[in-house]
Design a protein around this motif. Structure first.
Motif, mmCIF file in Angstrom:
data_model
loop_
_atom_site.group_PDB
_atom_site.id
_atom_site.type_symbol
_atom_site.label_atom_id
_atom_site.label_comp_id
_atom_site.label_asym_id
_atom_site.label_seq_id
_atom_site.Cartn_x
_atom_site.Cartn_y
_atom_site.Cartn_z
ATOM 1 N N ALA A 170 6.409 8.291 -0.145
ATOM 2 C CA ALA A 170 5.619 9.522 -0.075
ATOM 3 C C ALA A 170 5.533 10.107 -1.477
ATOM 4 C CB ALA A 170 6.283 10.527 0.862
ATOM 5 N N THR A 171 4.404 10.708 -1.802
ATOM 6 C CA THR A 171 4.261 11.387 -3.080
ATOM 7 C C THR A 171 5.045 12.693 -3.028
ATOM 8 O OG1 THR A 171 2.076 10.447 -3.412
ATOM 9 C CG2 THR A 171 2.597 12.426 -4.669
ATOM 10 N N LYS A 178 8.473 14.294 3.758
ATOM 11 C CA LYS A 178 7.738 13.844 4.945
ATOM 12 C C LYS A 178 6.766 12.725 4.580
ATOM 13 C CE LYS A 178 9.105 17.408 7.554
ATOM 14 N NZ LYS A 178 10.045 17.288 8.613
ATOM 15 N N ALA A 179 6.613 11.793 5.500
ATOM 16 C CA ALA A 179 5.627 10.722 5.316
ATOM 17 C C ALA A 179 4.235 11.282 5.576
ATOM 18 C CB ALA A 179 5.913 9.576 6.286
ATOM 19 N N ASP A 180 3.270 10.789 4.847
ATOM 20 C CA ASP A 180 1.861 11.145 5.060
ATOM 21 C C ASP A 180 1.583 12.640 5.034
ATOM 22 O OD1 ASP A 180 1.259 8.408 5.356
ATOM 23 O OD2 ASP A 180 1.828 8.494 7.470
ATOM 24 N N GLN A 181 2.322 13.375 4.229
ATOM 25 C CA GLN A 181 2.083 14.809 4.060
ATOM 26 C C GLN A 181 2.224 15.166 2.581
ATOM 27 O OE1 GLN A 181 4.509 17.417 6.395
ATOM 28 N NE2 GLN A 181 4.080 16.378 8.306
ATOM 29 N N GLU A 182 1.711 16.340 2.238
ATOM 30 C CA GLU A 182 1.916 16.830 0.881
ATOM 31 C C GLU A 182 3.354 17.311 0.774
ATOM 32 O OE1 GLU A 182 0.431 20.535 -1.821
ATOM 33 O OE2 GLU A 182 -1.099 19.464 -0.669
ATOM 34 N N ASN A 183 4.056 16.797 -0.194
ATOM 35 C CA ASN A 183 5.440 17.195 -0.456
ATOM 36 C C ASN A 183 5.480 17.854 -1.824
ATOM 37 O OD1 ASN A 183 7.094 15.852 1.813
ATOM 38 N ND2 ASN A 183 5.763 14.200 1.111
ATOM 39 N N THR A 225 11.205 7.705 -0.656
ATOM 40 C CA THR A 225 11.166 7.367 0.755
ATOM 41 C C THR A 225 11.280 8.657 1.571
ATOM 42 O OG1 THR A 225 13.552 6.996 0.721
ATOM 43 C CG2 THR A 225 12.144 5.059 0.478
ATOM 44 N N PRO A 226 10.592 8.748 2.690
ATOM 45 C CA PRO A 226 10.712 9.941 3.538
ATOM 46 C C PRO A 226 12.156 10.132 4.008
ATOM 47 C CG PRO A 226 8.800 8.655 4.157
ATOM 48 C CD PRO A 226 9.589 7.815 3.192
ATOM 49 N N ASP A 270 7.945 2.171 2.370
ATOM 50 C CA ASP A 270 6.886 3.177 2.431
ATOM 51 C C ASP A 270 7.341 4.383 1.609
ATOM 52 O OD1 ASP A 270 5.289 1.645 4.079
ATOM 53 O OD2 ASP A 270 6.162 2.455 5.914
#
Length: 134
Positions: free
Chosen positions: A33-34, A120-125, A83-84, A31
């Motif tokens: 994250a952007t 962080k997963a599923d958040q704006e980074n 990866t987160p 998984d």
């Protein structure tokens, strides 16, 4: 005749599966994250800087800043993201790309980095790195 057509379909399907496996390199992706950001030096965008996000364990994500100092991390040559988790961040830029080993940035941003990031997963980074020469 029907058997020959069925054999051709089976062979075609097997070749497609082999081709897909070869194209993916056999690597299943975790998984991801952007991760985007901006690097500035003394208040000005820093173009053509190398950005590395190094985890304690796992794969290092990488990017190069554009002319506006912006970047998007790459997991590998073809896939964006990271990866987160927690990362040590290294940012470097050579004064003259023709002569390796002449780092423009202080060591506290690369070889002796003090920079970190928490992806962080599923958040704006979106990370902002405001670097200073002194």
């Amino acid at each position: 005749m029907k058997h020959r057509a069925i054999e051709k379909k089976i062979v075609g399907c097997l070749l497609a599966v082999v081709a897909l496996t070869a194209c993916s390199g056999g690597e299943s992706l975790p998984d991801l994250a952007t991760v985007t950001g901006t690097v500035s030096l003394d208040g000005n965008p820093l173009p053509a800087a190398n950005v590395l996000f190094q985890p304690q364990q796992g794969k290092t994500a990488f990017a190069m800043t554009d002319e506006n100092g912006k970047f998007e991390l790459m997991y590998n040559q073809d896939v964006t993201g990271a990866t987160p988790g927690n990362y040590t961040v290294k940012i470097s830029k050579e004064k003259n790309p023709e002569e390796p080993g002449n780092e423009l940035l202080p060591a506290k941003y690369n070889e002796k980095t003090t920079l970190t990031a928490d992806v962080k997963a599923d958040q704006e980074n979106d990370f902002q790195f405001d670097l200073k020469t002194k």
